[in-house]
Structures are given as structure tokens and as C-alpha cells.
Design an enzyme around this catalytic site. Structure first.
Site, PDB file in Angstrom:
ATOM      1  N   GLU A 196       0.826  -1.204   0.000  1.00  0.00           N
ATOM      2  CA  GLU A 196       0.000   0.000   0.000  1.00  0.00           C
ATOM      3  C   GLU A 196       0.863   1.257   0.000  1.00  0.00           C
ATOM      4  O   GLU A 196       0.564   2.232  -0.699  1.00  0.00           O
ATOM      5  CB  GLU A 196      -0.946   0.002   1.203  1.00  0.00           C
ATOM      6  CG  GLU A 196      -2.099  -0.988   1.065  1.00  0.00           C
ATOM      7  CD  GLU A 196      -3.057  -0.920   2.236  1.00  0.00           C
ATOM      8  OE1 GLU A 196      -3.030   0.082   2.985  1.00  0.00           O
ATOM      9  OE2 GLU A 196      -3.847  -1.868   2.408  1.00  0.00           O
ATOM     10  N   HIS A 217     -10.545   0.608   2.114  1.00  0.00           N
ATOM     11  CA  HIS A 217     -10.743  -0.409   3.134  1.00  0.00           C
ATOM     12  C   HIS A 217     -12.207  -0.847   3.270  1.00  0.00           C
ATOM     13  O   HIS A 217     -12.499  -1.775   4.024  1.00  0.00           O
ATOM     14  CB  HIS A 217     -10.246   0.103   4.497  1.00  0.00           C
ATOM     15  CG  HIS A 217      -8.746   0.193   4.586  1.00  0.00           C
ATOM     16  ND1 HIS A 217      -8.040   1.304   4.169  1.00  0.00           N
ATOM     17  CD2 HIS A 217      -7.817  -0.696   5.023  1.00  0.00           C
ATOM     18  CE1 HIS A 217      -6.757   1.102   4.359  1.00  0.00           C
ATOM     19  NE2 HIS A 217      -6.583  -0.090   4.864  1.00  0.00           N
TER      20      HIS A 217
END
Length: 221
Positions: free
Chosen positions: A69, A102
Site C-alpha cells: 500500500e 478499506h
């Protein structure tokens, strides 16, 4: 010699902040939660993780997002946004994207986000907590000349600090407040970084993938 010392000092400061900020915020939040009737046992190490996986897989789940990420988000997304917006606006947009990123985890069985989905307040707290966290990590990235290693380390300690202790959801809500105060202080004391476009461009436009050039120069000596 002066340049080497400056590089070492920058590296030490970045690593120290990356390692200590999140665990410290966890402990402080747990201690504050005692005032609201929460248990001191939250300071005990967790018996298990908040998601189902073997130990090796847990380490991968905690480490790999921190690596991949940050490689994508910090080395590309933040730079792209800050080339158009000042660092404050870019960070807010990036935090919103990160929260949305998310969102699918709320529907993964036995994953942390799925466990808090049943309580809307705790689910909202998770989303809100992303914003001060992104401000802190973007500040660390900029202060360390775009060091992706620093952001990876910080991201890993975000993940592990949420799992290491028996921290309850009330304490996690308090932690969001603590992190928001930290982020606010960071913005207040770094107004030039967040609101001056030229300062932002100078600090984050260099794109060393794993560490800032000063760190690399020191390590290669």
C-alpha cells in the site's frame, strides 16, 4: 561529515516517530478509557488476533499491506495529488480514498472491519480514524524527504499496535481523538508544509522509492 550526521539524525528521528507514535497512542487511549469504566486488562497482550489466520499468515496480513500500500499510495498517489493541490487538501482527498479502499473489508468474514460492522458507531470510528492517521503518515513522509521505508514502518506499527493488546472499541474511539489532536498539532506547527504549494512540491516531489537520497548516501559511505 555534517551531511552524514544530518542524514543519520533524520533517519533516527523518522524511525523513532514511526515506531513510537501509534503504540503510545494505544497505551494513552487505554489509560484514558479507564475513566469511562473500561478494564485495565486491555493492557494485557491479546490472546489472539482480531481475524482468523495462522501465525505466519497473520504476519503477512500485517506486513504486506504496509509494504504494497505504501509503495502505491505514498510513492504515486500522494505525489500525484500534491502536484495539483496543496498538501493539506491532497491529504484529505487521499484519506478519503484510503477509507474507501478499506470499505470492502467490512464484508470479509472474521476480519476486523467485519467484526465492527455490527456496531455503526465503531464502524464510523474506523473510517474517521483514517483521516488523522493519514495526516500523521504524510507528515512523516514529507519530513523524511519522501522516505517510503519510514511510511512502511509506520504502517506496520499501525497494524501491529492494534492487534498486540486487548484494546476495546471504546479505547479505539478515544484513540481516534488522540490521533486527531496529534494530527492537528502537526498541521499547526507545519503550516508551510501543508498550505504552501511550493514547499509541498519541494518536499515530496523527489521520489526515492525506498528511502530518501540522504539516507542512501549515508548508508553507502
Amino acid at each position: 561529515m555534517a551531511a552524514e550526521f544530518a542524514a543519520l539524525a533524520m533517519l533516527v528521528h523518522g524511525v523513532t516517530a514511526s515506531v513510537l507514535i501509534m503504540p503510545s497512542s494505544v497505551v494513552i487511549s487505554i489509560l484514558i478509557s479507564l475513566l469511562f469504566g473500561q478494564s485495565i486488562s486491555q493492557l494485557n497482550f491479546a490472546d489472539k488476533f482480531s481475524f482468523s489466520a495462522g501465525f505466519a499468515l497473520v504476519l503477512l496480513v500485517l506486513a504486506l499491506p504496509a509494504i504494497f500500500e505504501e509503495l502505491g499510495w505514498r510513492s504515486y498517489a500522494t505525489d500525484s495529488l500534491s502536484s495539483t493541490f496543496n498538501y493539506f487538501t491532497a491529504t484529505v482527498i487521499f484519506a478519503a480514498l484510503c477509507a474507501f479502499w478499506h470499505f470492502p473489508l467490512f464484508f470479509v468474514h472474521d476480519y476486523y472491519q467485519e467484526l465492527v460492522r455490527n456496531n455503526i458507531l465503531f464502524a464510523i470510528n474506523f473510517v474517521i480514524s483514517v483521516f488523522p492517521t493519514v495526516f500523521i503518515i504524510n507528515w512523516l513522509c514529507s519530513k523524511n524527504s519522501g522516505s517510503i521505508l519510514i511510511t512502511m514502518l509506520f504502517h506496520f506499527f499501525i497494524n501491529i499496535s492494534q492487534e498486540a493488546l486487548q484494546m476495546g472499541q471504546i479505547a479505539k474511539c478515544i484513540q481516534t481523538v488522540v490521533l486527531t489532536l496529534i494530527a492537528a498539532l502537526i498541521v499547526i506547527f507545519n503550516k508551510k508544509m501543508f498550505f504552501n504549494s511550493s514547499e509541498t512540491s519541494d518536499s515530496v516531489s523527489s521520489k526515492p522509492t525506498f528511502a530518501c537520497e540522504m539516507h542512501q548516501d549515508y548508508l553507502l559511505q
